[in-house]
Design a protein around this motif. Structure first.
Motif, PDB file in Angstrom:
ATOM      1  N   MET A  47       0.834  -1.202   0.000  1.00 24.32           N
ATOM      2  CA  MET A  47       0.000   0.000   0.000  1.00 24.32           C
ATOM      3  C   MET A  47       0.870   1.253   0.000  1.00 24.32           C
ATOM      4  N   GLN A  48       1.760   1.365   0.994  1.00 22.49           N
ATOM      5  CA  GLN A  48       2.511   2.616   1.147  1.00 22.49           C
ATOM      6  C   GLN A  48       3.687   2.735   0.202  1.00 22.49           C
ATOM      7  N   HIS A  49       4.346   1.625  -0.118  1.00 19.34           N
ATOM      8  CA  HIS A  49       5.508   1.690  -1.010  1.00 19.34           C
ATOM      9  C   HIS A  49       5.146   1.301  -2.446  1.00 19.34           C
ATOM     10  N   GLY A  50       4.373   0.213  -2.585  1.00 23.20           N
ATOM     11  CA  GLY A  50       4.024  -0.250  -3.925  1.00 23.20           C
ATOM     12  C   GLY A  50       3.092   0.687  -4.653  1.00 23.20           C
ATOM     13  N   GLN A  51       2.063   1.199  -3.925  1.00 17.73           N
ATOM     14  CA  GLN A  51       1.067   2.065  -4.554  1.00 17.73           C
ATOM     15  C   GLN A  51       1.172   3.515  -4.108  1.00 17.73           C
ATOM     16  N   GLN A  52       2.052   3.775  -3.147  1.00 18.46           N
ATOM     17  CA  GLN A  52       2.240   5.129  -2.620  1.00 18.46           C
ATOM     18  C   GLN A  52       0.943   5.716  -2.077  1.00 18.46           C
ATOM     19  N   LEU A  53       0.123   4.872  -1.436  1.00 19.56           N
ATOM     20  CA  LEU A  53      -1.104   5.303  -0.776  1.00 19.56           C
ATOM     21  C   LEU A  53      -0.825   5.308   0.729  1.00 19.56           C
ATOM     22  N   LYS A  54      -0.691   6.470   1.299  1.00 21.85           N
ATOM     23  CA  LYS A  54      -0.194   6.549   2.672  1.00 21.85           C
ATOM     24  C   LYS A  54      -1.213   7.094   3.664  1.00 21.85           C
ATOM     25  N   ASP A  55      -1.872   8.179   3.334  1.00 20.75           N
ATOM     26  CA  ASP A  55      -2.714   8.849   4.320  1.00 20.75           C
ATOM     27  C   ASP A  55      -4.207   8.601   4.134  1.00 20.75           C
ATOM     28  N   GLY A  56      -4.615   8.153   2.941  1.00 18.65           N
ATOM     29  CA  GLY A  56      -6.034   7.978   2.669  1.00 18.65           C
ATOM     30  C   GLY A  56      -6.759   7.069   3.652  1.00 18.65           C
ATOM     31  N   PRO A  57      -6.250   5.856   3.906  1.00 18.15           N
ATOM     32  CA  PRO A  57      -6.938   4.982   4.869  1.00 18.15           C
ATOM     33  C   PRO A  57      -7.053   5.599   6.264  1.00 18.15           C
ATOM     34  N   LYS A  58      -6.017   6.320   6.681  1.00 19.00           N
ATOM     35  CA  LYS A  58      -6.068   6.955   8.001  1.00 19.00           C
ATOM     36  C   LYS A  58      -7.116   8.071   8.026  1.00 19.00           C
TER      37      LYS A  58
END
Length: 455
Positions: free
Chosen positions: A331-342
């Motif tokens: 999620m955070q490294h592969g897709q660079q999705l970091k803050d959305g779920p939080k």
């Protein structure tokens, strides 16, 4: 990095020019070593991204078959891709190590025990029916895990495999595909959702919660006929032919929906699958029949939280619960999705805490926790310890592999902290039923919005 590929060699394999370009991007800076889990544990330069890059360069540049030493160090890579987040030069390590794994599979003959185990995993895990049968059979072997662990060569892997298998499986879901689930009220969007392979066997409640969440907010959900495993599990074992076969089958299934009633997105609830599906365009770039369709599918692909952020979710419950959010590497490294779920969990009413060393892998990484049980176990212990430092009521994440791995770590410590998929919590907050894991942990029904729930 200077390379010395001959023109003849570069022309011999369409993958080589891409990898050569990636190698030339590396400037030897070593920033990647600071965030690499295996270098952190082992302290060996050859078990860092920079060290592996040197080994891969030498292997590909020479055109020689992979050596046992190179195989050892490449096999130890988790493909967590933390190095890609850290790298200031934009080295696309994922594509390079994927090529290296395929090259190893093509040129190196593994010891028979290793080869057999990989073949078994490839023949079972991507197929839900076979996987369910294997999990049921594993219950018989679990009491023997300690004795089997003493076997030479394969003992540790057998023990790890049995330890990860649950004592019981949930009932099969009534919401399995192929199927279509209409939106409640006016239909605003229509999406396809990847059912997955391991996830619907280990925890069908994740897909059920996601479907309820989406349909409640005006989204029609279709589980297309012909869809199957995303191919990630075999892709990361270097079985390129098998991975591309899975990709083509899914592309055909999803494009039939795109060209039929149409789709607004293709949603994935397991971030490990999402990273691979978003890469279909690259994986099939040289396939004349599929290149354009693969690129279109990759553009449609979204993690479920990425899509839900575009909706106006409406929480109907209030909570006094602290959630430790574990961001899966994919999620955070592969897709660079970091803050959305939080952000979504905060909007839903939860107190969200960051996990210390959140960028370091939990050790799941597909089948890594079976193939490299010692390293995976150390990373699991480190991750669970860091999660417990936040003193959470529960843990949220977006990947079934992480859920299984971290739950095992909690169980080993005698902890009862439940770990759930982010979509399950969002479904609960917006009117869905109490997730089974929360009920089992003694976290009861929340009260209506505006009233603070008791601890």
């Amino acid at each position: 990095m200077q390379t010395n590929f001959t023109p003849e060699l570069l022309a011999s394999d369409p993958r080589l020019p891409v990898s050569e370009k990636i190698l030339r991007t590396c400037v030897h800076c070593g920033f990647c070593t600071a965030t690499c889990p295996t270098y952190l544990l082992l302290g060996d330069e050859l078990d860092s991204p920079r060290g592996r890059i040197y080994q891969i360069k030498d292997m590909l540049e020479s055109g020689r078959p992979a050596s046992p030493d190179v195989v050892k160090h490449v096999d130890r890579c988790l493909s967590c891709l933390s190095c890609m987040t850290t790298c200031p030069s934009g080295v696309h390590y994922m594509h390079l190590v994927d090529h290296a794994r395929a090259y190893i599979e093509e040129t190196y003959e593994r010891p028979v025990a290793d080869r057999t185990l990989r073949a078994i995993l490839s023949a079972i895990l991507p197929y839900p029916g076979r996987f369910r049968l294997a999990m049921l059979a594993a219950r018989l072997g679990k009491p023997l895990a300690g004795a089997l662990g003493l076997l030479p060569v394969i003992g540790a892997r057998l023990k790890a495999m049995l330890a990860l298998a649950p004592w019981s499986l949930p009932d099969r879901s009534a919401m399995e595909g192929p199927a279509s689930f209409p939106a409640e009220g006016e239909r605003r969007k229509r999406v396809a959702m990847l059912s997955g392979c391991a996830q619907p066997v280990l925890d069908p409640g994740i897909n059920e919660a996601t479907i309820r969440l989406l349909t409640r907010h005006g989204v029609e959900v279709v589980l297309p006929k012909g869809e199957g495993c995303c191919g990630a599990l075999v892709h990361h074992m270097g079985r390129e032919h098998d991975a591309l076969a899975f990709a083509r089958a899914n592309i055909d299934a999803w494009m039939a929906e795109v060209e039929g009633e149409g789709l607004d997105a293709i949603l994935i609830t397991a971030s490990g699958c999402g990273t691979t599906i978003k890469d279909y365009g690259f994986m099939l770039r040289d396939d004349e029949a599929y290149a354009a369709k693969a690129a279109k599918v990759s553009a449609f692909a979204k993690d479920v939280t990425e899509f839900v952020e575009t909706l106006e979710i409406a929480p109907v419950r209030s909570f006094d619960l602290t959630v430790a959010y574990h961001s899966a590497c994919s999620m955070q490294h592969g897709q660079q999705l970091k803050d959305g779920p939080k952000r979504l969990l905060t909007r839903a009413g939860f107190r969200v805490k960051e996990v210390p060393e959140g960028h370091i892998c939990c050790g799941s990484a597909g089948v890594y926790n079976i193939l490299q049980p010692e390293i995976a176990g150390q990373l699991r212990e480190r991750k669970v310890g860091n999660i417990q430092r936040t003193k959470p009521d529960l843990v949220a994440t977006g990947n079934i592999g992480c859920i299984t791995q971290i739950a095992k770590g909690f169980a080993d410590r005698g902890a009862t902290t439940p770990i759930l998929h982010t979509a399950e919590l969002l479904d609960w907050a917006t009117g869905g039923p109490l997730p089974a894991r929360l009920a089992k942990a003694g976290i009861g029904e929340a009260v209506p919005a505006g009233v603070v729930a008791a601890e």
